[in-house]
Every structure is written in C-alpha cells, then in structure tokens.
Write a protein that holds these residues in place. Structure first.
Motif, mmCIF file in Angstrom:
data_model
loop_
_atom_site.group_PDB
_atom_site.id
_atom_site.type_symbol
_atom_site.label_atom_id
_atom_site.label_comp_id
_atom_site.label_asym_id
_atom_site.label_seq_id
_atom_site.Cartn_x
_atom_site.Cartn_y
_atom_site.Cartn_z
ATOM 1 N N THR A 188 0.829 -1.204 0.000
ATOM 2 C CA THR A 188 0.000 0.000 0.000
ATOM 3 C C THR A 188 0.866 1.257 0.000
ATOM 4 O O THR A 188 0.581 2.231 -0.699
ATOM 5 N N SER A 189 1.941 1.225 0.768
ATOM 6 C CA SER A 189 2.874 2.358 0.799
ATOM 7 C C SER A 189 3.533 2.560 -0.560
ATOM 8 O O SER A 189 3.694 3.695 -1.033
ATOM 9 N N LEU A 190 3.928 1.464 -1.202
ATOM 10 C CA LEU A 190 4.567 1.555 -2.509
ATOM 11 C C LEU A 190 3.630 2.146 -3.557
ATOM 12 O O LEU A 190 4.053 2.900 -4.446
ATOM 13 N N ASN A 191 2.355 1.814 -3.459
ATOM 14 C CA ASN A 191 1.381 2.353 -4.408
ATOM 15 C C ASN A 191 1.287 3.867 -4.336
ATOM 16 O O ASN A 191 0.963 4.518 -5.340
ATOM 17 N N ARG A 192 1.546 4.438 -3.164
ATOM 18 C CA ARG A 192 1.496 5.889 -3.020
ATOM 19 C C ARG A 192 2.775 6.559 -3.496
ATOM 20 O O ARG A 192 2.816 7.784 -3.678
ATOM 21 N N LEU A 193 3.838 5.775 -3.703
ATOM 22 C CA LEU A 193 5.128 6.349 -4.090
ATOM 23 C C LEU A 193 5.499 6.101 -5.548
ATOM 24 O O LEU A 193 6.281 6.872 -6.127
ATOM 25 N N ARG A 194 4.964 5.072 -6.152
ATOM 26 C CA ARG A 194 5.508 4.608 -7.433
ATOM 27 C C ARG A 194 5.367 5.621 -8.570
ATOM 28 O O ARG A 194 6.208 5.664 -9.471
ATOM 29 N N ASP A 195 4.327 6.449 -8.558
ATOM 30 C CA ASP A 195 4.111 7.399 -9.649
ATOM 31 C C ASP A 195 4.716 8.777 -9.383
ATOM 32 O O ASP A 195 4.597 9.678 -10.218
ATOM 33 N N LEU A 196 5.351 8.956 -8.227
ATOM 34 C CA LEU A 196 5.925 10.255 -7.887
ATOM 35 C C LEU A 196 7.324 10.394 -8.481
ATOM 36 O O LEU A 196 8.099 9.441 -8.512
ATOM 37 N N GLN A 197 7.613 11.605 -8.983
ATOM 38 C CA GLN A 197 8.952 11.899 -9.497
ATOM 39 C C GLN A 197 9.785 12.474 -8.347
ATOM 40 O O GLN A 197 9.581 13.603 -7.934
ATOM 41 N N SER A 198 10.695 11.680 -7.833
ATOM 42 C CA SER A 198 11.433 12.072 -6.631
ATOM 43 C C SER A 198 12.907 11.716 -6.774
ATOM 44 O O SER A 198 13.280 10.796 -7.505
ATOM 45 N N LYS A 199 13.739 12.445 -6.035
ATOM 46 C CA LYS A 199 15.150 12.075 -5.934
ATOM 47 C C LYS A 199 15.311 10.800 -5.116
ATOM 48 O O LYS A 199 16.183 9.973 -5.372
#
Length: 341
Positions: A188-199
């Motif tokens: 669930t945590s990964l789903n909130r991060l996977r589409d973000l463009q981050s360093k």
C-alpha cells in the motif's frame, strides 16, 4: 526588462503597439475614392458653405486607440500581491505504522513525559517530531493491522498530516486490530510512491509483530520496492520476551496481563537489506528516537526552492476603455457622423 516581466504576463505582445502607427499610415494611404467627384470644391464653396470635416480622422483614431487598449489587455497586466517560497527536498517518505492490538502494550523503558506509555503512543510522539524535522519532504501515512489503509498520501501539508496522526487510536471503532498485515502495508505504501517523481523514495515500516494477515507476502512486496528503487527502513518495536497490556473491565478498573513479543526480526531484516536500507530494533522510547534521528541523518538531499506568486489581474482595466472607445466609434459612425456610401 524586469518591470515588464513583473507586470505583464506576455510582454512581447506590447511590441504590436509599435506597429500600430505604421498600420495607421498604410490605412491612410489606401483610402477609398469618394462617391462624388468635383474638379475643385472651391468652385461651390461660396454657394453651399462646404467645409472640410475632421470626423473621419477622429473615428479612425478612436478605433486605433481601442485596438491599443486591447493589445495591452492581451499582454495581461497584473500586480504582485505576494510571494511564497517552499523548500522542496525531493525526498518522498511514507510511514507505515502498525495499529494492531499489541501496540497498546506498555514495555519497560517506554515512557512519555516521565510516565509509562504504550508502544503506539510513543510511536506517534516520535513520528510527530520526525515530521517537524523534515519540513521540506513530502510525507505520507499508512496504518495497518488486519488490513492496510492510507491515512494521508505524501504531502507537504504537514499540519494536515499531524492532525490526522493525532486522531488515530488503537481502539478506533470499526478498525480490525486483531492481526498484522506487513506485506499489505508495504505494498500500500509503494502504491502511493511509485508514480511520484522524486530524488529519493522511502518507506519507514514500524511493527511489533509478524505477518499473519493479508494476501501479499512481505518479501514479495520487498521485491517490488527494490524494483521501484524504494528504500524500506524497518523498525521492530518492543522489548524481547513479554510485555504488559492493560484492559479495562465493566467497572472501569484496569488490569494488566502479559503478552509474548513476537517481532519477526528475520523478515524485517531481509526487507531492509533487499532495498538497501537498515533494520532497527526499538526496545525503549530513547532507542526509537535515536532510530528516527539516524534515518533523518541518512536521508538528506539538497533542497530546491519553489516560489509561488499570487497576482492581481489588471487586464479588465484595459479591456473596458477599449470596448468603450470601440462602441463610441460605432455609434458616431452610424449617427451624427454617418458617411455616404
């Protein structure tokens, strides 16, 4: 040029104002022939009192002036009301917080403001301080027990995040806290991060148990995290052996009893190692604070400053005079200064 870029959204359109005089000159050169031709008006001037009218020139000037106002409006004049600077680090963090019933246990060494406190109360307090130390990061919160839920997606609005963290409680109505779904929490945590463009993308997973619920095995979720380039810092909460947990009876009396501490350190260590992070064991409140301080030290990046400017749009003050002049030109052209075809 700074004045124009600060006060006009499209300053290059103002160059059209320089072309207007040339266009007006061309318009004058290409004037239509009159409907009635005389060899010389001087022959009949004394009879009919003919005088040269300036109406056409005035009407033409009104039209060109209206066009000038419209060009200024298209350049979008505006004034600056205020500017806000936001430091964005480019680090996105989701904290997965265990809310299973065993997090209500009070371990020796877990104290808050000098008083014994539950694992969950200590975890909330330390997490709030961690949030305050990371003002430039997007932070999100996932809670889990039998199931995993997103409380707040990654955001820079830390006041909103803290307010939602405050309202969380182990005994929330309708929340099933009888199991621990570590794999579901991580996915669930990964789903909130996977589409973000981050360093940098990070999950901090904090639990006091072992995976006994959910459809996603923890190590499968860890494989997905590695593929996405997400580091997963894992924290095992609680002393080894047994911990006290309290229950309140029907008469309002609190009774303590012992529960075993079953932190699956092997799985938590593998998750951290697979993703290039670290596993920690928090057996006291001070240890948990040091763990978050260590994560805070390890995950630092250079900050980017983003500036947001609020403008007051002024183009109506250019459009309205232009419309007025154009309307005046049309009215005069069809009434008192009407021309013969």
């Amino acid at each position: 040029m700074k004045f124009f870029t600060d006060h006009f959204a499209h300053p290059w359109l103002l160059l059209l104002l320089l072309i207007l005089p040339f266009l007006a000159w061309l318009k004058g050169k290409g004037r239509r022939q009159p409907a009635f031709l005389y060899s010389s008006v001087q022959l009949v001037k004394g009879i009919i009192g003919i005088t040269r009218s300036s109406a056409g020139s005035i009407l033409l000037k009104l039209r060109w002036l209206a066009l000038a106002f419209f060009i200024i409006a298209m350049a979008q004049p505006r004034s600056i009301l205020g500017q806000t600077k936001i430091n964005a680090s480019g680090v996105d963090i989701v904290v997965a917080l265990d809310m299973s019933g065993s997090m209500a246990a009070e371990d020796d060494g877990f104290e808050l403001n000098g008083q014994p406190a539950s694992r969950f109360a200590i975890a909330k307090d330390v997490l709030k301080k961690f949030i305050n130390k990371r003002p430039s990061d997007r932070l999100g919160l996932v809670i889990f027990a039998t199931h995993a839920f997103v409380v707040v997606p990654p955001t820079l609005d830390h006041d909103f995040l803290t307010a939602n963290l405050e309202r969380l409680d182990i005994n929330m109505e309708g929340f099933d806290d009888h199991a621990t779904a570590i794999g579901s929490a991580l996915s669930t945590s990964l789903n909130r991060l996977r589409d973000l463009q981050s360093k940098s993308k990070i999950v901090i997973l904090m639990t006091d148990g072992e995976n006994n619920s959910g459809k996603v095995p923890p190590l499968t979720a860890a494989e997905a995290a590695r593929a996405l380039g997400v580091k997963v810092y894992t924290i095992g909460v609680g002393t080894r052996g047994e911990a006290r947990i309290y229950q309140t009876d029907a008469w309002g009396q609190r009774h303590a009893y012992k529960i075993p501490v079953d932190v699956d350190e092997d799985t938590l260590s593998k998750i951290a190692n697979m993703t290039g992070a670290k596993y920690y064991r928090a057996d006291t409140s001070d240890t948990l604070k040091k763990i978050y301080a260590d994560i805070d030290r390890l995950e630092k990046t250079e900050q980017e400053v983003k500036k947001f400017t609020q403008f007051n749009e002024l183009f109506p003050w250019a459009i309205l005079p232009g419309l007025f002049l154009l309307l005046l030109e049309v009215i005069l052209n069809h009434t008192i200064w009407r021309r013969l075809p």
